[in-house]
Design a protein around this motif. Structure first.
Motif, PDB file in Angstrom:
ATOM      1  N   ILE A  98       1.988   1.806   0.242  1.00 40.60           N
ATOM      2  CA  ILE A  98       3.046   1.334  -1.407  1.00 40.60           C
ATOM      3  C   ILE A  98       2.227   1.506  -2.769  1.00 40.60           C
ATOM      4  CG2 ILE A  98       3.312   0.013  -1.937  1.00 40.60           C
ATOM      5  CD1 ILE A  98       4.083  -1.399   0.798  1.00 40.60           C
ATOM      6  N   PRO A  99       1.749   3.071  -3.127  1.00 42.16           N
ATOM      7  CA  PRO A  99       0.899   2.915  -4.766  1.00 42.16           C
ATOM      8  C   PRO A  99       1.357   1.975  -5.853  1.00 42.16           C
ATOM      9  CG  PRO A  99       1.946   4.574  -3.641  1.00 42.16           C
ATOM     10  CD  PRO A  99       2.797   4.210  -3.204  1.00 42.16           C
ATOM     11  N   GLU A 100       0.517   1.716  -6.656  1.00 38.93           N
ATOM     12  CA  GLU A 100       1.655   0.411  -6.810  1.00 38.93           C
ATOM     13  C   GLU A 100       2.394   0.622  -7.785  1.00 38.93           C
ATOM     14  OE1 GLU A 100      -1.736  -2.827  -9.583  1.00 38.93           O
ATOM     15  OE2 GLU A 100      -1.652  -0.806 -10.520  1.00 38.93           O
ATOM     16  N   VAL A 148      -4.016  -1.426  -0.517  1.00 34.88           N
ATOM     17  CA  VAL A 148      -2.670  -2.039  -1.539  1.00 34.88           C
ATOM     18  C   VAL A 148      -4.098  -3.354  -0.658  1.00 34.88           C
ATOM     19  CG1 VAL A 148      -1.974  -2.297   1.179  1.00 34.88           C
ATOM     20  CG2 VAL A 148      -0.790  -3.147  -1.085  1.00 34.88           C
ATOM     21  N   LEU A 151       2.298  -9.498  -4.000  1.00 39.32           N
ATOM     22  CA  LEU A 151       1.161  -8.728  -3.823  1.00 39.32           C
ATOM     23  C   LEU A 151       1.000  -8.719  -2.534  1.00 39.32           C
ATOM     24  CD1 LEU A 151      -1.645  -6.639  -4.099  1.00 39.32           C
ATOM     25  CD2 LEU A 151      -2.825  -8.943  -5.214  1.00 39.32           C
ATOM     26  N   ASN A 152       0.855 -10.690  -1.782  1.00 44.17           N
ATOM     27  CA  ASN A 152       0.289 -10.519  -0.672  1.00 44.17           C
ATOM     28  C   ASN A 152       1.631 -10.451   0.806  1.00 44.17           C
ATOM     29  OD1 ASN A 152      -1.343 -11.829  -0.331  1.00 44.17           O
ATOM     30  ND2 ASN A 152      -0.373 -13.931  -1.199  1.00 44.17           N
ATOM     31  N   HIS A 191       2.456  -3.227   3.944  1.00 47.87           N
ATOM     32  CA  HIS A 191       1.734  -2.134   4.440  1.00 47.87           C
ATOM     33  C   HIS A 191       1.583  -2.314   5.889  1.00 47.87           C
ATOM     34  CE1 HIS A 191      -1.673   0.460   4.504  1.00 47.87           C
ATOM     35  NE2 HIS A 191      -2.306  -1.114   5.226  1.00 47.87           N
ATOM     36  N   ASN A 192       1.001  -3.637   6.573  1.00 50.94           N
ATOM     37  CA  ASN A 192       0.494  -3.945   7.739  1.00 50.94           C
ATOM     38  C   ASN A 192       1.514  -3.759   8.718  1.00 50.94           C
ATOM     39  OD1 ASN A 192      -2.135  -4.244   6.651  1.00 50.94           O
ATOM     40  ND2 ASN A 192      -1.779  -7.003   6.492  1.00 50.94           N
ATOM     41  N   GLN A 213      -7.750 -15.190  -3.721  1.00 49.47           N
ATOM     42  CA  GLN A 213      -6.613 -14.765  -2.853  1.00 49.47           C
ATOM     43  C   GLN A 213      -6.424 -15.806  -1.780  1.00 49.47           C
ATOM     44  OE1 GLN A 213      -6.682 -10.417  -2.428  1.00 49.47           O
ATOM     45  NE2 GLN A 213      -4.226 -10.854  -1.438  1.00 49.47           N
ATOM     46  N   VAL A 250       3.614  -7.483  -0.766  1.00 52.58           N
ATOM     47  CA  VAL A 250       3.563  -5.568   0.253  1.00 52.58           C
ATOM     48  C   VAL A 250       2.392  -5.416   1.383  1.00 52.58           C
ATOM     49  CG1 VAL A 250       2.621  -3.807  -1.857  1.00 52.58           C
ATOM     50  CG2 VAL A 250       4.031  -5.450  -2.443  1.00 52.58           C
ATOM     51  N   VAL A 251       1.288  -6.451   0.658  1.00 56.34           N
ATOM     52  CA  VAL A 251       0.625  -6.548   1.828  1.00 56.34           C
ATOM     53  C   VAL A 251       0.881  -6.250   3.363  1.00 56.34           C
ATOM     54  CG1 VAL A 251      -1.892  -7.279   2.702  1.00 56.34           C
ATOM     55  CG2 VAL A 251      -1.534  -6.839   0.323  1.00 56.34           C
ATOM     56  N   TYR A 265       6.118  -0.240  -6.502  1.00 57.02           N
ATOM     57  CA  TYR A 265       6.286  -1.673  -6.220  1.00 57.02           C
ATOM     58  C   TYR A 265       7.590  -2.003  -6.210  1.00 57.02           C
ATOM     59  CZ  TYR A 265       1.231  -2.875  -5.629  1.00 57.02           C
ATOM     60  OH  TYR A 265       0.422  -3.109  -4.931  1.00 57.02           O
ATOM     61  N   ARG A 318      -6.168  -4.722  -3.858  1.00 55.44           N
ATOM     62  CA  ARG A 318      -5.903  -4.290  -5.384  1.00 55.44           C
ATOM     63  C   ARG A 318      -6.388  -5.753  -6.124  1.00 55.44           C
ATOM     64  NH1 ARG A 318      -0.639  -1.584  -3.680  1.00 55.44           N
ATOM     65  NH2 ARG A 318      -1.325   1.386  -2.856  1.00 55.44           N
TER      66      ARG A 318
END
Lengths: 391, 323, 85
Positions: C62-64, A217, C48-49, C55-56, A290, C51-52, C67, A220
């Motif tokens: 978390i596969p795309e 993740v 995206l941030n 995850h952390n 990013q 989701v990251v 989402y 990506r």
């Protein structure tokens, strides 16, 4: 000696406020080091220096408003003796005006006419800078009407507190005004032409989904990075779009620095550069993108990121927009817009099928390029996005 | 105790002769005549012809002999009648006295003291009235002193005799008859620092030698107008005490340099350049020089006065500087 | 036995992560069943941030393709809870 001057951080910038020096007098600096933090109407910028040597003198102090092109510091380059030659355009603070003065960037710093140089003693000039006083309007009482220390001291007593840094609302208003100035200038001076094409993204998205499926993740990719890279590569084929308009002619840029429009959550936008985007791999580009977004929103951009873009890419698909008709950011000569990725009926091999598509548009300066070349650019962009693995 | 400048020089030399048998005095008319400016009056009787030596009128010869004696371990005091005549000895001074330590790789010292009168103001015409100490200050390898007070006239000589290298002392001829207080028990006087003779905050008046008294007179008049001028006596032209000059200018932000030499290429130009180089951003006005007119010093009294710096000229320069 | 973090704790943590991405947002007024992206004006980079960050923080993969399940506060909380069982 090398002069460190207030850089132009975009066409719309006329002055900046020194927030702090990152180096001290006597300290060694290398080309590319962050030497100062400067507050512009858009953001707080970390300014890099363009010389290697020892900081000989710092002429401005935090809080000073400094016009673009004004010498802020003197760097003694390697092998030069310590010396303080007199120089014509040292920093002197400008009046702190509540009405921002916005003028089109002429590409060069305004230098005073030979006869109109202020008659002020060196000590008075120094004190004026320290106190944040503009000596230009003062009446001198020294020899031949020179402005002296006493004149500055008197003026300092009369002056009320000088605002040094803007609050968020101020900056918001000023950013609006600088954008207004740059965009008005663009529409006034640049004969825009607009082209657009709809690009089938099925291959690109399939490749991206597979690629992201393999990636953790944290690594990506976003589809916007594919767009940026494709634009960068397409520019190699149509290099006249990757240029800056300077003094009546377009100067092509050898390097491709993509200004990526990033909207700020408080409103307004900035388009800092992803340097040499044509040469970076997608992973690296994603990482830099990013980082750039994060720093843009945190207000910690570097001067080169603001001053270097050679073209702008803007994506408004997030807002549901299908087609962008962008206004070129001078002195650039082109802007590429991407809309929302949408499912549309598409004719392939005689069959109508649903396909994800995006509308890519080009706004270009007709002084520099013609529709034919613009069309070639969009065609090349389309071609590149059909081979995503090659990006 | 008030004594004359002449007495002070005489007293310094006498003490040196008494306490160090290596010291001897040599020059034109220093013996039987008692010195052109009577600085060695009575010495011949007191110390004898071995140590008080009249010389032929040949500056090159007796300055050269002094250099030789110093090389041989003596501590000669050579009196040159005036700086105007020292030009005849310039080759000895510049090519020998100033260079031998350097050229011998430090093996030879020339502990020589040369005294000479300098300056104008006594109607003795061009060939006896010039101020060339600034020229000597150009030469590395020697020390150049310009005592302006009786204490310095006496004490600088004694300190000079302790130096391992040549020292040139310029005594302004106009000062010999001037009286001043001799500090009690003056021993050695420092020859490395300039002296602030009058403190002030509005203006630095930088000078040396005979011009000190004109400058102090000007400062007194300026004080009546409410202008507090600081008077700095440079005392030593080489090596120049830059720190004292710069700290004064940093305080007052304005400087006038007073030098009896001609303006062009004067020592005042050197002082001015030091200020420009090291205190430019402290200056609230250009540095101004008050120097002699660019003519051989005239004989007629009114023309001589017109040619030289004066308290009046200094006051005018200061007023102009203040706008 | 390690106590399982309560659902309330999880939600507080998720809101904290959102707050880092959209510092100006009024998270108290967030509707837990409506997409963040609409309510907080998150773009794909912001998401995206986020989701990251999930995850952390929660150590979940978390596969795309998943989402869309993370687009609302309730959805996120459910996914985090499911990952613990």
């Amino acid at each position: 000696m090398a002069d460190f001057v207030m850089p132009t951080l975009g066409a719309d910038m006329t002055e900046g406020t020194l927030v702090q020096w990152k180096k001290r007098v006597g300290e060694r600096v290398t080309k590319g080091d962050i030497i100062a933090e400067v507050d512009t109407d858009k953001a707080a910028i970390e300014v890099e220096c363009h010389a290697t040597g020892i900081i000989e003198r710092l002429l401005a102090k935090p809080g000073d408003k400094i016009p673009v092109g004004t010498v802020m510091a003197v760097i003694r380059e390697e092998g030069q003796p310590a010396a303080a030659p007199s120089r014509p355009q040292l920093f002197t603070p400008q009046p702190v005006s509540t009405q921002p003065v916005l003028q089109p960037d002429t590409g060069t710093a305004a230098s005073p006419l030979p006869g109109s140089r202020l008659r002020i003693s060196p000590a008075a000039r120094t004190l004026a800078a320290e106190r944040g006083i503009d000596p230009t309007g003062l009446r001198g009482t020294g020899p031949e009407g020179a402005i002296t220390l006493d004149d500055i001291t008197r003026a300092a007593k009369g002056a009320v507190g000088v605002a040094t840094s803007a609050n968020a609302a101020d900056r918001q208003a000023r950013m609006r005004q600088t954008i207004a100035a740059a965009m008005a200038r663009s529409k006034r001076e640049i004969p825009h032409y607009y082209l657009s094409t709809t690009i089938d993204l099925s291959r690109a998205l399939a490749w991206l989904t597979a690629e992201n499926g393999r990636r953790p993740v944290t690594e990506r990719l976003l589809v916007s990075v594919l767009f940026i890279k494709a634009v960068a590569l397409a520019l190699r084929q149509v290099p006249e779009l990757n240029a800056l308009w300077k003094e009546g002619e377009a100067v092509r840029s050898e390097r491709i620095h993509i200004g990526t429009a990033i909207s700020l959550r408080q409103g307004g936008l900035v388009a800092p550069a992803l340097h040499d985007a044509d040469r970076a791999g997608l992973s690296e580009l994603m990482q830099r993108f990013q980082d750039l977004v994060k720093r843009t929103r945190a207000g910690s951009l570097r001067s080169s990121e603001l001053s270097d873009p050679t073209i702008t890419v803007t994506s408004l698909g997030e807002q549901g927009v299908e087609t962008v008709f962008g206004v070129i950011y001078p002195p650039q000569v082109a802007l590429v817009g991407f809309g929302k990725v949408v499912e549309r009926p598409w004719v392939a091999d005689g069959l109508v099928v649903p396909r994800p598509v995006v509308t890519a548009s080009l706004s270009a300066d007709h002084r520099v390029s013609d529709g034919h070349r613009g069309g070639l650019f969009l065609a090349e962009l389309d071609r590149l996005l059909q081979e995503p693995h090659a990006l | 105790m008030n004594i004359t400048y002449r007495e002070a020089v005489r007293s310094g030399m006498r003490e040196a002769l008494q306490r160090d048998p290596r010291v001897f005095l040599m020059g034109e008319d220093v013996g039987r005549y008692g010195g052109t400016y009577a600085c060695s009056k009575g010495f011949l009787d007191e110390f004898g012809p071995e140590r008080i030596r009249d010389t032929p009128l040949s500056e090159s010869t007796f300055v050269g002999a002094g250099i030789g004696a110093a090389l041989g371990g003596m501590r000669p005091i050579v009196e040159v009648m005036t700086v105007n005549f020292s030009l005849l000895a310039l080759d000895q001074i510049m090519n020998n006295a100033a260079t031998l330590r350097h050229m011998s790789g430090g093996q030879f010292s020339v502990p020589l003291v040369v005294r000479m009168a300098t300056g104008a103001g006594r109607q003795v015409a061009a060939q006896h009235s010039h101020s060339l100490e600034g020229w000597y200050a150009h030469i590395p390898g020697i020390t150049v002193l310009t005592p302006a007070t009786v204490t310095d006239a006496r004490g600088m000589l004694l300190t000079a005799l302790e130096q391992p290298d040549p020292v040139f002392i310029f005594e302004h001829a106009y000062l010999y008859a001037m009286e001043g207080p001799l500090e009690t028990n003056p021993v050695a006087v420092d020859i490395s620092h300039a002296a602030v003779r009058r403190p002030g905050k509005d203006m630095s008046l930088l000078t040396f030698g005979g011009s000190l008294w004109k400058t102090l007179a000007a400062a007194a008049r300026l004080a009546q107008e409410g202008i507090e001028a600081e008077v700095v006596d440079l005392r030593i032209l080489r090596p120049l005490d830059r720190d004292t000059i710069l700290s004064s200018v940093r305080k007052t932000h304005r400087a006038v340099v007073i030098d009896e030499a001609w303006r062009t290429g004067s020592f005042a130009a050197e002082v001015s350049a030091v200020i420009m180089e090291q205190a430019f951003y402290e200056l609230d006005a250009p540095v101004v020089r008050v120097c002699s007119e660019e003519v051989p010093i005239p004989y007629p009294k009114h023309l001589e006065e017109a040619a030289l710096p004066s308290a009046e000229k200094i006051v005018r320069a200061v007023r102009r500087l203040l706008g | 036995m390690t106590p399982t973090p309560s659902d309330a704790d999880t939600r507080a943590q998720i809101l904290r992560l959102l707050g880092e991405i959209a510092p100006e947002a009024d998270l108290a007024a967030l509707n837990p069943d409506v997409s963040f992206r609409d309510q907080l004006d998150l773009d794909s980079m912001d998401f995206l941030n986020f989701v990251v960050a999930l995850h952390n923080t929660f150590h979940i993969e978390i596969p795309e393709s998943d989402y869309p399940k993370y687009l609302t506060l309730n959805g996120c909380a459910a996914q985090v809870a499911a990952s613990r069982t």
